[in-house]
Design a protein around this motif. Structure first.
Motif, short mmCIF file in Angstrom:
data_model
loop_
_atom_site.label_atom_id
_atom_site.label_comp_id
_atom_site.label_asym_id
_atom_site.label_seq_id
_atom_site.Cartn_x
_atom_site.Cartn_y
_atom_site.Cartn_z
N PHE A 44 14.99 -5.88 3.10
CA PHE A 44 15.72 -6.12 1.84
C PHE A 44 16.80 -6.86 2.19
O PHE A 44 17.22 -7.37 1.04
CB PHE A 44 16.08 -4.66 1.32
N CYS A 45 17.25 -7.20 3.30
CA CYS A 45 18.68 -7.65 3.01
C CYS A 45 18.55 -9.29 3.60
O CYS A 45 17.94 -9.92 4.44
CB CYS A 45 19.33 -7.43 4.37
N SER A 68 23.84 0.99 10.06
CA SER A 68 22.61 1.04 9.77
C SER A 68 22.12 2.51 10.54
O SER A 68 21.13 2.88 10.32
CB SER A 68 21.59 0.08 9.98
N LEU A 121 19.61 -6.94 13.64
CA LEU A 121 18.83 -6.20 13.01
C LEU A 121 18.01 -6.68 11.93
O LEU A 121 18.01 -7.80 11.54
CB LEU A 121 19.35 -4.77 12.47
N ASP A 122 17.05 -6.08 11.21
CA ASP A 122 15.95 -7.05 10.53
C ASP A 122 15.63 -6.09 9.34
O ASP A 122 14.37 -5.87 9.13
CB ASP A 122 14.72 -7.24 11.52
N CYS A 123 16.53 -5.70 8.46
CA CYS A 123 16.06 -4.94 7.41
C CYS A 123 15.69 -5.72 6.44
O CYS A 123 16.17 -6.87 5.83
CB CYS A 123 17.37 -4.13 6.82
N CYS A 179 22.27 -11.42 11.88
CA CYS A 179 22.37 -9.79 12.32
C CYS A 179 21.50 -9.62 13.45
O CYS A 179 20.25 -10.36 13.31
CB CYS A 179 21.92 -8.91 11.10
N THR A 225 20.94 -11.22 4.55
CA THR A 225 21.84 -11.61 6.01
C THR A 225 20.56 -11.35 7.16
O THR A 225 20.63 -12.23 7.91
CB THR A 225 22.75 -10.66 6.17
N GLY A 226 19.91 -10.60 7.01
CA GLY A 226 18.92 -10.08 7.85
C GLY A 226 17.78 -11.11 7.89
O GLY A 226 17.17 -11.25 9.22
N GLY A 241 30.02 -6.74 5.46
CA GLY A 241 29.65 -8.19 5.38
C GLY A 241 28.34 -8.45 6.27
O GLY A 241 27.55 -7.71 6.43
N GLY A 271 26.15 -8.52 9.44
CA GLY A 271 26.11 -8.15 10.79
C GLY A 271 26.16 -6.60 10.72
O GLY A 271 26.46 -6.08 9.70
N GLU A 272 25.72 -6.11 11.91
CA GLU A 272 25.78 -4.70 12.21
C GLU A 272 27.13 -4.54 12.94
O GLU A 272 27.11 -4.71 14.27
CB GLU A 272 24.62 -4.06 12.72
S1 SF4 Z 1 23.19 -6.88 7.95
FE1 SF4 Z 1 23.03 -4.66 7.52
S2 SF4 Z 1 21.54 -4.42 6.18
FE2 SF4 Z 1 21.44 -6.46 6.93
S3 SF4 Z 1 19.75 -6.80 8.42
FE3 SF4 Z 1 21.79 -6.27 9.52
S4 SF4 Z 1 22.13 -4.00 9.38
FE4 SF4 Z 1 20.23 -4.47 8.16
#
Ligand code: SF4
Length: 350
Positions: free
Chosen positions: A119-120, A203, A115-117, A113, A122-123, A167, A169-170
């Motif tokens: 808690f995630c 997000s 982005l970099d959340c 992904c 995937t991130g 699933g 990714g953003e």
């Molecule tokens: S998959 Fe969704 S929650 Fe996870 S880092 Fe990417 S945007 Fe954030």
């Protein structure tokens, strides 16, 4: 197989007719191919009503099967998690969530992904690639094929009826493929799934949300997780670019069919976003006429920095929202035993 070849899952009937004619076959063959494709049968050798020379041509001219199933895990609740490899060898995950009345496929839109959340799961995996529309659609087709070959217990729905882009990714950061894949999911000569049964989760990239509303106004889910800017800046870092006020204005304008709601996803993290001040901020943020809140249990993954809120606390938080006129539910987590639950996807066969 050459990955630059056109992918069969992304083709519409018109384009395939032109191709089939160019290859010297009657155009009606395109419809037969599309019918097989839409059932999840992508291997030309399994398309039984095609002549052998057309099967050979398809194998040569198209990338018919962009995904290869590497692993499939089945949860005790019927949820199935798939690990697919792309032509590039990179891997993605897809989840089937069967229920008695519906079958939902949760699809990935990126490898890793952008982005970099924090808690995630995937991130925690670095961004590697955007998926093509063909690779996005191929996930649904592969699940369809699996359902045919490996039926579910009879108390669970055996068809794919709903799609969620939740699933890896953003999806809004892979906008072109998102729109192309939505078109194919909804098209009559595609998978013909109603827009009411498709949800894109984001997000909160507001320019992309606006364009989605203009072009393909499907159901929208927002990973909100906090209604306080300071806190959301950490939990959902894209908030620094598109803060809550910008998101608020954008959500107010998103087109909603009669009696439909935008879903605000709220992952409950113990002592982080489940405090009284978080509740107050959420009560102020939500537009009860147009939005509902989905409280999500945090599913810890190895090394995760957060703990989930206790169940009683989640229920109380939900009750407090409901008592103020907000639709709120605590989402039942599915497939937790196989790490298929929300925020747990990461492409590894481990
Ligand atoms: S998959 Fe969704 S929650 Fe996870 S880092 Fe990417 S945007 Fe954030």
């Amino acid at each position: 197989m050459n990955k630059t070849l056109v992918q069969l899952p992304s083709l519409n009937l018109e384009s395939l007719k032109n191709m089939v004619s160019d290859w010297g076959f009657p155009a009606f063959r395109a419809k037969q191919i599309i019918d097989w494709r839409n059932k999840g049968i992508l291997n030309p050798d399994d398309m039984r009503n095609l002549p052998q020379d057309l099967r050979t041509t398809l194998n040569q001219k198209l990338c018919c099967q962009p995904l290869k199933q590497v692993q499939r895990q089945c949860s005790e609740d019927g949820t199935r998690k798939y690990l697919f490899s792309l032509q590039s060898g990179k891997t993605i995950e897809t989840v089937l969530i069967p229920e008695p009345e519906r079958g939902t496929v949760c699809i990935s839109s990126q490898v890793g992904c952008v982005l970099d959340c924090p808690f995630c799961h995937t991130g925690t995996q670095k961004f590697e690639a955007n998926l093509t529309a063909g690779e996005i659609i191929a996930q649904v087709l592969a699940v369809k094929e699996d359902l045919r070959n490996n039926p579910l217990p009879s108390d669970l729905h055996d068809q794919v009826t709903h799609i969620v882009y939740m699933g890896m990714g953003e999806p809004m950061a892979n906008e072109e493929a998102l729109h192309e894949s939505l078109k194919m999911l909804m098209a009559e000569d595609g998978l013909h799934i109603s827009r009411r049964r498709i949800t894109v989760s984001t997000s909160g990239l507001t320019p992309q949300i606006e364009r989605l509303g203009e072009i393909h106004p499907v159901n929208l889910a927002i990973s909100l997780h906090s209604a306080l800017d300071d806190e959301r800046n950490t939990l959902v870092p894209i908030n620094r670019k598109y803060p809550l006020q910008t998101l608020r204005t954008c959500l107010n304008l998103y087109p909603l069919p009669h009696q439909r709601h935008i879903t605000l996803e709220y992952l409950m993290l113990d002592g982080v976003n489940d405090r009284q001040e978080d509740l107050q901020a959420l009560l102020q943020f939500v537009n009860p006429e147009r939005e509902r809140v989905n409280l999500i249990r945090f599913n810890p993954y190895p090394g995760s920095p957060y703990e989930g809120s206790p169940t009683e606390h989640m229920n109380k938080f939900a009750q407090d929202l409901i008592s103020k006129g907000i639709r709120a539910t605590v989402r039942r987590s599915r497939g937790q035993d196989i790490m298929a639950a929300c925020g747990q996807l990461k492409s590894s066969a481990a």
